[in-house]
Design an enzyme around this catalytic site. Structure first.
Site, PDB file in Angstrom:
ATOM      1  N   GLY A   8       0.855  -1.194   0.000  1.00 47.50           N
ATOM      2  CA  GLY A   8       0.000   0.000   0.000  1.00 47.50           C
ATOM      3  C   GLY A   8       0.884   1.234   0.000  1.00 47.50           C
ATOM      4  N   ASP A  34       2.417  -1.983  -4.510  1.00 45.02           N
ATOM      5  CA  ASP A  34       1.053  -1.474  -4.652  1.00 45.02           C
ATOM      6  C   ASP A  34       0.534  -1.938  -6.009  1.00 45.02           C
ATOM      7  OD1 ASP A  34      -1.349   0.057  -4.310  1.00 45.02           O
ATOM      8  OD2 ASP A  34      -0.222   1.377  -2.982  1.00 45.02           O
ATOM      9  N   ARG A  36      -0.240   0.167  -8.321  1.00 44.07           N
ATOM     10  CA  ARG A  36       0.461   1.083  -9.225  1.00 44.07           C
ATOM     11  C   ARG A  36       1.492   1.880  -8.448  1.00 44.07           C
ATOM     12  NH1 ARG A  36      -4.557   0.793 -10.907  1.00 44.07           N
ATOM     13  NH2 ARG A  36      -5.246   2.035  -9.140  1.00 44.07           N
ATOM     14  N   TYR A 142     -15.631   0.643   8.166  1.00 44.77           N
ATOM     15  CA  TYR A 142     -14.179   0.830   8.326  1.00 44.77           C
ATOM     16  C   TYR A 142     -13.802   0.592   9.793  1.00 44.77           C
ATOM     17  CZ  TYR A 142      -9.796   3.577   8.654  1.00 44.77           C
ATOM     18  OH  TYR A 142      -8.520   4.011   8.896  1.00 44.77           O
TER      19      TYR A 142
HETATM   20  C1  AKB Z   1     -10.530   8.375   8.051  1.00 48.56           C
HETATM   21  O1  AKB Z   1     -10.924   9.558   8.158  1.00 48.56           O
HETATM   22  O2  AKB Z   1     -11.241   7.455   7.659  1.00 48.56           O
HETATM   23  C2  AKB Z   1      -9.111   8.058   8.479  1.00 48.56           C
HETATM   24  C3  AKB Z   1      -9.029   7.581   9.894  1.00 48.56           C
HETATM   25  C4  AKB Z   1      -9.293   8.499  11.006  1.00 48.56           C
HETATM   26  O3  AKB Z   1      -8.722   6.446  10.120  1.00 48.56           O
HETATM   27  N1  AKB Z   1      -8.286   9.206   8.314  1.00 48.56           N
END
Ligand code: AKB
Length: 312
Positions: A8, A34, A36, A142
Site C-alpha cells: 500500500g 502497490d 500502481r 471501516y
Molecule cells: C478516516 O478519516 O477514515 C481516516 C481515519 C481516522 O482512520 N483518516
C-alpha cells in the site's frame, strides 16, 4: 540485508512511511508494493513490485525469497468511502491483513505492522481523552474492520507468537499526497485551498473536534514502535496514539494567522455523522509508558509545517 516491505506504498501513509524507512535504514533496505507506482520521485528510489494485497499467493511468492524481516501492511478502504461499498471495504481491509498474518505465522517474515484507527471508537466511548480500554462500538464498516483487525492481530500473537504491532492513528496530515476516502481529509484539503487563495467549503460542522496528527509524528511513532524491544510491546491489539485535537474553526483560525483573509464555509454532509461518532481527543498514556511515545507537533506547529512544505 533483511529488508522492509511496504504494502500500500502509493497511498498517503505509504509514501511518507517509505521516506521514513529510507532515511532510517537506507533506500536499498525498502521495497514498495502497490497496484500502481505513485509519482513520488523520492519514494520511487526504492525498488517497486506490483502487488494486489488480496492475492495471497502473490504475496507469499514475494516473501518466500526470505529477504524481508518486516512487513508494513497499509492497504485499507477508509471510513467515508467504505460506507459507499461496505462489503468491498470489509473484503479489502480483512483479506489484506489476514494474508500478511498467515505469512508471518508460517515464518516468512519476522515482524508485521498494521494500522488501526480512532475509527474503532463509537458513540458509547468517552469523547474527551478517550482511554485505551473502553467501548469499541464503531458505526462505520471501516471502524468495524479495524476493531476486527485488532482482534485478528492479537489472536495471531497469542496463538502463533506472531510479532504484530499496531497504532490507532488519528487523522493524518501530510503534504506529500492527498488522502482519499476518509472523514478527516478536510484537514489536508483546506491547506491547498488556503494557498490557492480560494474559499474552502468544509463538509464538517465548525465545532466538530477530531484527533489529528502531523505525518512527521505518525512516522516517528511507527518506526519507534517497530524498533522497540518485543517485550516492551504489551498490547497486541493496537495502541491509542495522540497528536493534537482541533475543530475546523480552530484550524481555520491558525491558518488565518499565517494567511489573513482565508475564508471557510460549512456544508455538513454524511461525513459529519461519522465524525460525530468519533472521539474529540485521545488518551495515549499506555503508548507513552510502554515504549516511550511523545508527540512533538501541536496544531500551531502542524499548520506552519504544512504551509511551509506546500509553499516549497
Ligand atoms: C478516516 O478519516 O477514515 C481516516 C481515519 C481516522 O482512520 N483518516
Amino acid at each position: 540485508m533483511r529488508k522492509h516491505l511496504v504494502i500500500g506504498a502509493s497511498g498517503q501513509l505509504g509514501i511518507e512511511l517509505t521516506l521514513g524507512l529510507q532515511e532510517r535504514y537506507g533506500i536499498e533496505s525498502v521495497t514498495i508494493c502497490d497496484l500502481r507506482k505513485s509519482d513520488d520521485e523520492l519514494a520511487n528510489r526504492s525498488e517497486f513490485v506490483e502487488l494486489d494485497s488480496t492475492d495471497s499467493k502473490a504475496l507469499r511468492d514475494i516473501l518466500k525469497k526470505g529477504e524481508y524481516s518486516t512487513v508494513y501492511q497499509l492497504v485499507a478502504m477508509l471510513s467515508a468511502k467504505g460506507e459507499i461499498n461496505p462489503v468491498s471495504a470489509w473484503d479489502l481491509n480483512m483479506k489484506s491483513l489476514i494474508n500478511v498474518l498467515e505469512c508471518a505465522k508460517d515464518g516468512l517474515v519476522e515482524k508485521v505492522f498494521w494500522p488501526s484507527s480512532i475509527a474503532v471508537f463509537g458513540p458509547e466511548a468517552p469523547k474527551d481523552g478517550t482511554p485505551q480500554d473502553t467501548f469499541c462500538d464503531p458505526t462505520t464498516i471501516y471502524g468495524v474492520s479495524k476493531v476486527s483487525g485488532e482482534l485478528w492481530c492479537n489472536y495471531y500473537f497469542e496463538k502463533y507468537g506472531v510479532d504484530v504491532r499496531s497504532l490507532r492513528y488519528p487523522g493524518l496530515i501530510g503534504h506529500r499526497s492527498l488522502p482519499g476516502g476518509g472523514t478527516t481529509d478536510y484537514a489536508v484539503d483546506v491547506f491547498y485551498k488556503a494557498l490557492e487563495g480560494v474559499e474552502f467549503d468544509c463538509y464538517l460542522n465548525p465545532d466538530e473536534a477530531l484527533p489529528m496528527m502531523h505525518m512527521d509524528d505518525a512516522i516517528r511513532a511507527t518506526l519507534d514502535l517497530m524498533a522497540a524491544p518485543a517485550d516492551s510491546i504489551k498490547l497486541r491489539t493496537s495502541y491509542n496514539l495522540s497528536g493534537c485535537s482541533f475543530t475546523p474553526k480552530e484550524l481555520t483560525e491558525e491558518i488565518v494567522r499565517v494567511i489573513p483573509g482565508f475564508k471557510i464555509s460549512y456544508n455538513p454532509d454524511h461525513r459529519q455523522n461519522i465524525a460525530a461518532s468519533w472521539p474529540n481527543s485521545i488518551d495515549d498514556t499506555t503508548a507513552r509508558e510502554e515504549w516511550g511515545w511523545k508527540s512533538e507537533l501541536g496544531v500551531k506547529e502542524l499548520v506552519e509545517a504544512m504551509l511551509n512544505a506546500l509553499r516549497n
